[in-house]
Design an enzyme around this catalytic site. Structure first.
Site, PDB file in Angstrom:
ATOM      1  CG  HIS A 286      -1.909   1.010   1.352  1.00 52.32           C
ATOM      2  ND1 HIS A 286      -1.594   2.342   1.496  1.00 52.32           N
ATOM      3  CD2 HIS A 286      -3.267   0.941   1.335  1.00 52.32           C
ATOM      4  CE1 HIS A 286      -2.719   3.041   1.554  1.00 52.32           C
ATOM      5  NE2 HIS A 286      -3.742   2.214   1.460  1.00 52.32           N
ATOM      6  NE  ARG A 334      -5.654  -0.996  -0.725  1.00 54.29           N
ATOM      7  CZ  ARG A 334      -6.774  -1.540  -0.264  1.00 54.29           C
ATOM      8  NH1 ARG A 334      -6.918  -2.849  -0.283  1.00 54.29           N
ATOM      9  NH2 ARG A 334      -7.753  -0.794   0.204  1.00 54.29           N
ATOM     10  CE  LYS A 337      -8.622   0.284  -3.104  1.00 58.66           C
ATOM     11  NZ  LYS A 337      -9.964   0.255  -2.503  1.00 58.66           N
ATOM     12  CG  ASP A 340      -7.288   9.225  -2.999  1.00 55.39           C
ATOM     13  OD1 ASP A 340      -7.004  10.442  -2.920  1.00 55.39           O
ATOM     14  OD2 ASP A 340      -7.927   8.630  -2.119  1.00 55.39           O
ATOM     15  CB  CYS A 342      -4.346  11.363  -0.342  1.00 51.19           C
ATOM     16  SG  CYS A 342      -4.651   9.604  -0.345  1.00 51.19           S
ATOM     17  CE1 TYR A 343      -2.606   5.912  -0.953  1.00 49.77           C
ATOM     18  CE2 TYR A 343      -4.448   6.099  -2.466  1.00 49.77           C
ATOM     19  CZ  TYR A 343      -3.909   5.612  -1.302  1.00 49.77           C
ATOM     20  OH  TYR A 343      -4.670   4.825  -0.482  1.00 49.77           O
ATOM     21  CG  ASP A 395     -10.447  10.559  -3.771  1.00 53.43           C
ATOM     22  OD1 ASP A 395      -9.902  10.287  -4.851  1.00 53.43           O
ATOM     23  OD2 ASP A 395     -11.056   9.701  -3.108  1.00 53.43           O
ATOM     24  CG  ASP A 402     -10.549  16.012   2.523  1.00 51.71           C
ATOM     25  OD1 ASP A 402      -9.313  16.060   2.385  1.00 51.71           O
ATOM     26  OD2 ASP A 402     -11.210  14.995   2.212  1.00 51.71           O
ATOM     27  CG  HIS A 405      -7.963  14.244  -0.433  1.00 52.88           C
ATOM     28  ND1 HIS A 405      -8.881  13.814   0.481  1.00 52.88           N
ATOM     29  CD2 HIS A 405      -7.545  13.143  -1.113  1.00 52.88           C
ATOM     30  CE1 HIS A 405      -9.038  12.508   0.342  1.00 52.88           C
ATOM     31  NE2 HIS A 405      -8.244  12.071  -0.615  1.00 52.88           N
TER      32      HIS A 405
END
Lengths: 489, 307
Positions: A286, A334, A337, A340, A342-343, A395, A402, A405
């Site tokens: 992850h 991952r 998936k 997003d 945040c990654y 995201d 938010d 993020h």
């Protein structure tokens, strides 16, 4: 609180998971996007826009499963943002939406303000709200020193008498809350911020969290995972705490001597068969945990030594590289998936660390200008898809912005825009004792070559972030230096 | 509205009011009176280290308002153990709570703490399965499942079959692939695996690749098998060539096959073919990773380049 409305559910899910995200069932509400699509750019955007050569997906399997359906739905919501400008943002010279700096600044100041009752679910996560907002603001070049007194007061109510910080008044100490608190205090800086931390009690709390198998639990009686290992080492390093375990530590009782005993070995056990890194041995690889693992090893020693010693690099590199999604350009956490924002940091931030590990003379400098990933694609993803119409970052299209993020998209933007070098011989003015490794980084901007096809102008640039501590450049050194000069606790 | 201050059963407690930190705290939440009062009583009983039935009731009340509160969960667990409470009843209460808050994180650690103490995994796998039906990639549920298998030695208790069921549903579910690896290779007490198992796993991953050649999960699984068994990449040469060949750029069905072939050619010191495969990836089939593929090309120049 206008800009934070209605995102309680999403945000609380974030906070429950604290570091990790995107394992909830994705619900593309589309609310924000549909409502706000009134303004279109006057001419077809593809005429002005830097060519998006990644849009084709040359290889696609026909078999439909839940994963592919979700991916297709998500991409359908994202594509308009990649090929057009649904929010009508002003465009930069590459035809990409400009960084909406002033809107994001307003959003983050607001995120430090008062919250309505439905935000009670974030009761245990206020330290995070402070860290995300302050870090995001400094990334946008805001001076946050005016917040110093209020930050110090706010955390004084969270500090536990037995050491460490909890989520709020009367809450048990927790490593994630302690990490967010210490980083926030480091960001605002200054003697009164540093001095409000009870370092001796913090040392005891850290000792309590250290486990006989080498790892750290997050709280007394809490879970043991790699966040604990990373958060603990960040705090111990920044506060210059003794490396020796306090007598109360369960690991000390077993016979271990220092916080480092069996720690890198424990981190090593978290590398999965995929090459990536999981929360604890046996779990799924992850992105957020990968950053924790690499960060932890880069605190313990020089990246070119500790990373190859404790991790198998080729599969790690292959796995990290595979996390950048096409055509979106952002990162997923991952395999199979969804992308997003945040990654942008959790995976995007891994690159500086691993590139430094590979650039030692013994393992050959990496080619392509020391860049192993696609910076331009990430910048495009963040600026085109992750900026909320009214400020704040998110995201992905369909989601509300938010503070979480916003912070980590901006940190990812910084990772894409700046280059780092690791200089083992760098004279930092700090002690050369243990845990000095993370202070040897330097910024090497200016050497941007052809591989870095830029898609941003100077006004879209954010500040340099420390690649391990994720605070503004220079602030970690000030804190460490302060405590090195201080006698005793 | 005053659930506690008007209740004679709580009259001996002086609540500890909220302190958000100074006159002008940051990110302060305007709590509802009900929540604020309950938390004030929790702070007070925690300060006295009180463990009692009424405290259990109080924690249940707070959890119903805010299930994301680690302090309440940790204190509740301590309380349950001190009072030697009925832990099966606790699990029965947890089940609907967990289903209601699918993404909640604390619930799973609490469950683990209770099950550890209860020393019985009865019913757990069934419950986990119902959770995964609602959210098939939930990280916390899978992590809990892995803990459970290790703790109760469930390696041969239907886990492999369960994984196969889930992969049949969605062959791209990487969490299920990870669990498969864990079940087959994760038992630290096991001394190696025999060739039969290795072959079975190879065949399983290959079958998945035939269905979805561009699905990275089974390719990662195959690669993992090679590393685990210390087999050369060329073991899979014929298989990889079924999906791609640097000589037939118009018949490429999988970028992952090209990636593997690049390693196989590097291993064979066939630099030219390896370069061809990597060029196809960088320029045509996976251009977003062009820098990475070019880096891999640069490794071909080094002695002992095969990784």
């Amino acid at each position: 609180m206008a800009t934070q409305q209605a995102s309680t559910e999403t945000t609380s899910a974030r906070l429950e998971e604290i570091f990790i995200s995107s394992n909830r069932i994705q619900e593309l509400s589309e609310a924000e996007d549909i409502e706000d699509m009134e303004s279109k750019s006057p001419e077809p955007l593809h005429q002005q826009m830097a060519h998006l050569d990644l849009i084709e997906q040359p290889l696609r399997d026909n078999l439909v499963t839940q994963s592919s359906e979700l991916q297709d739905e998500t991409l359908a919501a994202i594509l308009p943002f990649l090929t057009d400008n649904p929010f009508g943002f002003e465009l930069n010279s590459y035809g990409i939406p400009k960084l909406q700096r002033s809107k994001h600044i307003a959003f983050l100041h607001n995120a430090l303000g008062k919250y309505p009752p439905q935000f009670a679910v974030m009761d245990a996560a206020r330290p995070w709200l402070l860290y995300w907002s302050l870090q995001g603001l400094t990334c946008l070049r805001e001076d946050v020193s005016d917040y110093r007194e209020r930050v110090t007061y706010t955390f004084s109510a969270c500090q536990h008498p037995t050491g460490g910080f909890g989520g709020g008044h009367g809450q048990l100490p927790h490593l994630a809350a302690s990490y967010a608190a210490v980083l926030s205090l480091v960001i605002v800086g200054g003697e009164e911020s540093y001095e409000m931390i009870d370092r001796k009690a913090m040392w005891h709390f850290m000792g309590n969290m250290k486990q006989p198998d080498g790892g750290f639990t997050m709280a007394p009686g809490g879970e043991e995972d790699i966040r604990g290992a990373f958060c603990a080492m960040v705090i111990i390093t920044l506060l210059n705490l003794p490396l020796e375990l306090p007598p109360n530590s369960p690991a000390r009782v077993k016979g271990d001597e220092t916080f480092l005993t069996n720690l890198p070995e424990w981190v090593s056990r978290c590398q999965s068969f995929e090459g990536g890194i999981s929360s604890a041995p046996g779990n799924e690889a992850h992105g957020a945990y990968a950053f924790c693992a690499l960060g932890c090893l880069c605190l313990i020693g020089e990246p070119s030594t500790t990373l190859p010693k404790y991790l198998s690099i080729p599969p790690l590199l292959s796995w990290l590289s595979s996390r950048q999604t096409s055509p979106e350009g952002g990162f997923q956490g991952r395999t199979n998936k969804l992308v997003d924002g945040c990654y942008s940091h959790w995976v995007g931030g891994c690159w500086a660390l691993i590139e430094a590990a590979l650039s030692s003379p013994n393992t050959s400098a990496t080619s392509s200008n020391n860049c192993l990933w696609n910076r331009a694609a990430l910048v495009r993803w963040i600026l085109s898809c992750c900026q909320g119409k009214k400020g704040g970052l998110r995201d992905k299209p369909g989601k509300h912005p938010d503070a979480y993020h916003t912070c980590y998209n901006l940190a990812g933007l910084s990772a894409a825009q700046h280059h780092y070098v690791y200089l083992p011989e760098r004279n930092t003015g700090l002690d050369e004792g243990p845990l000095a490794a993370a202070f040897k980084w330097d910024v090497a901007d200016g050497g941007v070559g052809e591989e870095d096809k830029r898609v941003w102008d100077e006004e879209d640039e954010v500040r340099v972030v420390h690649p391990v501590f994720v605070v503004p450049w220079g602030q970690a050194e000030k804190c460490r230096g302060y405590f090195e000069r201080k006698e005793g606790f | 509205m005053s659930k506690y201050s008007d209740d004679p059963a709580w009259s001996d407690i002086v609540p500890l009011p909220q302190d958000d930190g100074g006159p002008n705290p940051l990110a302060a939440i305007a709590y509802k009176d009900e929540y604020s009062e309950a938390m004030s009583y929790l702070r007070a009983v925690m300060a006295e280290n009180e463990m009692s039935e009424r405290v259990l009731g109080l924690t249940e009340h707070i959890i119903s308002m805010n299930p994301a509160h680690y302090t309440v969960w940790l204190y509740r667990a301590k309380c349950l153990f001190t009072l030697s409470s009925d832990l099966k009843a606790e699990i029965a209460w947890l089940n609907p709570t967990a289903l209601k808050h699918l993404k909640n994180y604390q619930i799973w650690h609490h469950r683990q703490t209770i099950i550890e103490k209860l020393d019985s995994a009865d019913g757990e796998v069934t419950f986990i399965s119902s959770m995964l039906e609602a959210d098939s990639k939930n990280y916390h549920v899978w992590s809990y499942r892995q803990w459970l298998v290790r703790r109760f030695d469930l390696w041969h208790e239907g886990e492999l079959e369960a994984v196969e069921g889930m992969l049949k549903e969605d062959v791209r579910n990487n969490s299920a692939w990870n669990h498969r690896w864990f079940v087959v290779f994760g038992n630290e007490k096991m001394e190696g695996v025999d060739d039969g198992v290795l072959e079975r796993e190879m065949d399983y991953a290959k079958a998945a690749i035939y269905m979805t050649p561009q699905n990275q999960s089974p390719w990662n699984y195959l690669r993992g098998l090679l590393r685990y068994a210390k087999l050369p990449a060329s073991t899979l040469k014929e298989f990889a060539l079924e999906f791609a060949s640097p000589e037939k750029p118009d018949e490429v069905h999988s970028s992952h096959a090209l990636d593997l072939l690049a390693d196989i050619y590097a291993e064979e010191e066939n630099k030219k073919e390896a370069e061809k495969a990597l060029d196809l990836l960088a320029k045509r089939f996976d251009p977003i990773r062009a820098n990475y593929w070019n880096y891999r090309k640069s490794l071909l120049e080094l002695p002992a380049a095969a990784s």
